[in-house]
Design a protein around this motif. Structure first.
Motif, PDB file in Angstrom:
ATOM      1  N   SER A 101       0.824  -1.213   0.000  1.00 15.52           N
ATOM      2  CA  SER A 101       0.000   0.000   0.000  1.00 15.52           C
ATOM      3  C   SER A 101       0.854   1.258   0.000  1.00 15.52           C
ATOM      4  O   SER A 101       0.520   2.239  -0.672  1.00 15.52           O
ATOM      5  N   VAL A 102       1.951   1.247   0.756  1.00 16.55           N
ATOM      6  CA  VAL A 102       2.871   2.387   0.714  1.00 16.55           C
ATOM      7  C   VAL A 102       3.457   2.506  -0.684  1.00 16.55           C
ATOM      8  O   VAL A 102       3.590   3.600  -1.246  1.00 16.55           O
ATOM      9  N   GLY A 103       3.797   1.359  -1.283  1.00 15.89           N
ATOM     10  CA  GLY A 103       4.312   1.370  -2.641  1.00 15.89           C
ATOM     11  C   GLY A 103       3.318   1.942  -3.632  1.00 15.89           C
ATOM     12  O   GLY A 103       3.693   2.668  -4.563  1.00 15.89           O
ATOM     13  N   SER A 104       2.030   1.641  -3.439  1.00  7.32           N
ATOM     14  CA  SER A 104       1.008   2.171  -4.347  1.00  7.32           C
ATOM     15  C   SER A 104       0.870   3.678  -4.194  1.00  7.32           C
ATOM     16  O   SER A 104       0.642   4.393  -5.175  1.00  7.32           O
ATOM     17  N   ALA A 105       1.007   4.158  -2.954  1.00  6.71           N
ATOM     18  CA  ALA A 105       0.861   5.591  -2.688  1.00  6.71           C
ATOM     19  C   ALA A 105       2.115   6.366  -3.075  1.00  6.71           C
ATOM     20  O   ALA A 105       2.044   7.465  -3.628  1.00  6.71           O
ATOM     21  N   VAL A 106       3.290   5.794  -2.763  1.00  4.12           N
ATOM     22  CA  VAL A 106       4.549   6.480  -3.058  1.00  4.12           C
ATOM     23  C   VAL A 106       4.871   6.279  -4.535  1.00  4.12           C
ATOM     24  O   VAL A 106       5.137   5.177  -4.985  1.00  4.12           O
ATOM     25  N   LEU A 158     -10.895   8.985   4.093  1.00  4.15           N
ATOM     26  CA  LEU A 158     -11.328   8.296   2.871  1.00  4.15           C
ATOM     27  C   LEU A 158     -10.494   7.038   2.640  1.00  4.15           C
ATOM     28  O   LEU A 158     -11.029   5.988   2.257  1.00  4.15           O
ATOM     29  N   MET A 159      -9.198   7.126   2.887  1.00  4.48           N
ATOM     30  CA  MET A 159      -8.332   5.954   2.747  1.00  4.48           C
ATOM     31  C   MET A 159      -8.785   4.817   3.663  1.00  4.48           C
ATOM     32  O   MET A 159      -8.898   3.664   3.238  1.00  4.48           O
ATOM     33  N   PHE A 173      -3.999  12.849  -4.877  1.00  3.73           N
ATOM     34  CA  PHE A 173      -3.109  12.232  -5.855  1.00  3.73           C
ATOM     35  C   PHE A 173      -2.067  11.375  -5.159  1.00  3.73           C
ATOM     36  O   PHE A 173      -1.803  10.237  -5.554  1.00  3.73           O
ATOM     37  N   SER A 174      -1.470  11.923  -4.106  1.00  3.35           N
ATOM     38  CA  SER A 174      -0.364  11.248  -3.440  1.00  3.35           C
ATOM     39  C   SER A 174      -0.798   9.993  -2.698  1.00  3.35           C
ATOM     40  O   SER A 174      -0.109   8.971  -2.725  1.00  3.35           O
ATOM     41  N   LEU A 175      -1.955  10.042  -2.036  1.00  6.60           N
ATOM     42  CA  LEU A 175      -2.418   8.903  -1.244  1.00  6.60           C
ATOM     43  C   LEU A 175      -3.145   7.848  -2.074  1.00  6.60           C
ATOM     44  O   LEU A 175      -3.506   6.795  -1.553  1.00  6.60           O
ATOM     45  N   SER A 176      -3.361   8.119  -3.351  1.00  9.54           N
ATOM     46  CA  SER A 176      -4.066   7.187  -4.257  1.00  9.54           C
ATOM     47  C   SER A 176      -5.523   6.980  -3.882  1.00  9.54           C
ATOM     48  O   SER A 176      -6.120   5.963  -4.268  1.00  9.54           O
ATOM     49  N   ALA A 216      -2.901   4.652   9.292  1.00  7.40           N
ATOM     50  CA  ALA A 216      -2.031   5.669   9.895  1.00  7.40           C
ATOM     51  C   ALA A 216      -0.580   5.485   9.446  1.00  7.40           C
ATOM     52  O   ALA A 216       0.106   6.457   9.097  1.00  7.40           O
ATOM     53  N   LEU A 217      -0.117   4.244   9.417  1.00  7.30           N
ATOM     54  CA  LEU A 217       1.266   3.966   9.007  1.00  7.30           C
ATOM     55  C   LEU A 217       1.482   4.296   7.529  1.00  7.30           C
ATOM     56  O   LEU A 217       2.501   4.896   7.153  1.00  7.30           O
ATOM     57  N   ILE A 218       0.526   3.921   6.693  1.00 16.24           N
ATOM     58  CA  ILE A 218       0.662   4.147   5.248  1.00 16.24           C
ATOM     59  C   ILE A 218       0.637   5.638   4.936  1.00 16.24           C
ATOM     60  O   ILE A 218       1.492   6.149   4.191  1.00 16.24           O
ATOM     61  N   ALA A 219      -0.342   6.359   5.488  1.00 14.03           N
ATOM     62  CA  ALA A 219      -0.430   7.802   5.239  1.00 14.03           C
ATOM     63  C   ALA A 219       0.784   8.529   5.805  1.00 14.03           C
ATOM     64  O   ALA A 219       1.315   9.461   5.184  1.00 14.03           O
ATOM     65  N   GLY A 220       1.249   8.094   6.979  1.00 14.61           N
ATOM     66  CA  GLY A 220       2.423   8.713   7.590  1.00 14.61           C
ATOM     67  C   GLY A 220       3.673   8.505   6.753  1.00 14.61           C
ATOM     68  O   GLY A 220       4.450   9.442   6.501  1.00 14.61           O
ATOM     69  N   ALA A 221       3.890   7.265   6.297  1.00 13.22           N
ATOM     70  CA  ALA A 221       5.068   6.962   5.478  1.00 13.22           C
ATOM     71  C   ALA A 221       5.031   7.733   4.164  1.00 13.22           C
ATOM     72  O   ALA A 221       6.051   8.283   3.723  1.00 13.22           O
ATOM     73  N   ASP A 222       3.869   7.800   3.543  1.00  5.30           N
ATOM     74  CA  ASP A 222       3.726   8.518   2.284  1.00  5.30           C
ATOM     75  C   ASP A 222       4.051  10.001   2.454  1.00  5.30           C
ATOM     76  O   ASP A 222       4.750  10.599   1.630  1.00  5.30           O
ATOM     77  N   THR A 223       3.566  10.593   3.540  1.00  2.66           N
ATOM     78  CA  THR A 223       3.793  12.015   3.796  1.00  2.66           C
ATOM     79  C   THR A 223       5.259  12.300   4.103  1.00  2.66           C
ATOM     80  O   THR A 223       5.831  13.283   3.607  1.00  2.66           O
TER      81      THR A 223
END
Length: 442
Positions: free
Chosen positions: A25-30, A65-66, A221-224, A248-255
């Motif tokens: 999921s982080v890969g999809s967002a990043v 939303l995520m 766009f960034s969070l997909s 929380a982990l995915i959004a945090g890592a992406d940011t």
């Protein structure tokens, strides 16, 4: 009902663990949204004020939303078409539209991914960078084909054996390469001006609707969110995986990765007195010239463009999986059959964008096909998809039933508060952002 959902999930595949789900999921967002788009959008919108508005948008709009997209996907075990059909039969048309938009975004996104791979080769071979020369060759078309082939090979290996393994492998490299470039950039003369530009907001700029509209758009766009990807990935989640903590982990890592990208790029920009608001060409026009002037710039530049390519590849994998999941749901196919069907369509559709930066210079109404695709689908299409997702999840369906999938406390005050935020703040903000973009275009 629950037993049927479990059978569907086992047939479709599942993540091996929470760590595997988070990595994918982080890969999809990043993707290019973090490393390429975030720095130039921040540059065009005044730096610090935009960053503050972006962080607020991620927390108040993107995260709710995520979280609900993941929960809806897990509850109904399907792609966006299947999940929306389960929420409400008439919502399947919105699901189909979202899948089509995501596929069309993928078609030109893969061309840009090819550019990053080509620029890595240019920097590595020590060839003088010139994007005009690059775009007058057949390189865009050939590298687009390479990008699609690599992406297809990974997706065809399945959820665990392909997507998860690729994400676990590429994400650490991506993170380490970005950190290395950021550390290097902080040794340059322009670091103080860069950090001031990026992290000291001009609060008067927050009164400008354009800054908020662009920040909200970048957060989406960034969070997909709204692309169907998160719904599809949620469909592969195991019941013991925590939706709230994972989000929380995915959004945090992406940011964090977006912030580190800004720290990596802006010191280079300010050291050589390049305008921060250089726009999309910052990565493919200005940055190669700057790398040429740096000590060890060839190595740094090669690492930077490989980083961009791997970031793009993980997002391409996610978009293809989202489109394939919906096609499989709609026609009751296996995901493998859906992927094999979509790959030639992708090559055909994406070739039109690739040819717009080739000796053919293919255009639509005087504008390169790729640019037109980005303005129509990457901006308005993405916002329409996010709006449709918000309406289906928070208004058409039963948000409390989806919230129950999130975990304990979903029926308490916290759960009701998130539903309220989703219904009114998220839906309203996406609508306002879409209208602002329409007015700006007019």
């Amino acid at each position: 009902m629950e037993q049927d959902s479990t059978k569907q999930k086992l047939a479709r595949g599942a993540w091996s663990s929470q760590a595997g789900f988070i990595a994918a999921s982080v890969g999809s967002a990043v993707g290019l949204g973090n490393v390429w788009r975030f720095p130039y959008v921040a540059g065009e919108n005044g730096g610090g004020a935009f960053v503050l508005a972006y962080l607020i948008s991620v927390a108040l709009l993107g995260v709710p939303l995520m979280m609900f997209e993941f929960a809806a996907g897990r509850r109904h075990a399907g792609g966006v078409f299947g999940v929306f059909s389960a929420i409400a039969p008439r919502a399947k048309y919105a699901g189909a539209g979202i899948a089509v938009i995501a596929f069309l975004i993928l078609s030109y996104y893969a061309v840009v991914a090819g550019w990053t791979l080509g620029h890595a080769g240019i920097m590595g071979l020590g060839i003088e960078p010139d994007f005009e020369v690059f775009s007058d060759s057949w390189a865009s078309l050939a590298l687009f084909g390479v990008s699609v082939a690599l992406m297809g090979a990974i997706v065809l290996r399945g959820v665990q054996g392909g997507i998860e393994v690729a994400s676990r492998t590429l994400l650490p490299f991506l993170t380490l390469a970005l950190l290395a470039i950021a550390i290097y950039s902080l040794t340059l003369d322009g670091r103080e001006r860069a950090l001031e530009f990026l992290f000291e907001p001009r609060f008067e700029a927050l009164r400008e609707p354009r800054v908020w509209a662009n920040a909200m758009g970048q957060a989406m766009f960034s969070l997909s969110v709204g692309t169907g990807v998160l719904v599809t990935y949620g469909g592969y989640m195991r019941s013991q995986t925590g939706v709230r903590d994972s989000t929380a982990l995915i959004a945090g890592a992406d940011t964090v990765i977006a912030m580190v990208a800004g720290i990596a790029i802006f010191p280079i920009v300010f050291t050589f007195a390049v305008a921060p608001a250089s726009g999309p060409e910052l990565a493919f026009d200005a940055m190669p010239l700057l790398f040429e002037q740096l000590a060890g710039g060839r190595l740094v530049g090669t690492a930077f463009y490989l980083l961009l390519f791997f970031a793009a590849l993980t997002s391409m994998i996610a978009m293809m999986e989202g489109a394939a999941g919906s096609l499989a749901d709609a026609l009751r196919w296996t995901r493998t059959r859906a992927v094999w069907t979509l790959l030639p369509l992708l090559l055909l559709t994406g070739s039109l964008s690739a040819l717009s930066y080739s000796p053919v210079h293919l255009t639509v109404f005087g504008e390169p096909v790729l640019d037109r695709m980005d303005s129509v689908f990457g901006t308005f299409g993405l916002l329409l998809s996010a709006l449709a997702t918000s309406i289906v999840i928070f208004w058409v369906g039963k948000p409390q039933a989806i919230a129950d999938e999130i975990g304990p406390g979903a029926r308490g005050f916290a759960g009701k508060a998130v539903i309220f935020v989703g219904r009114y703040l998220v839906t309203g903000a996406i609508t306002a952002t879409l209208l602002a973009n329409v007015l700006d275009a007019i």
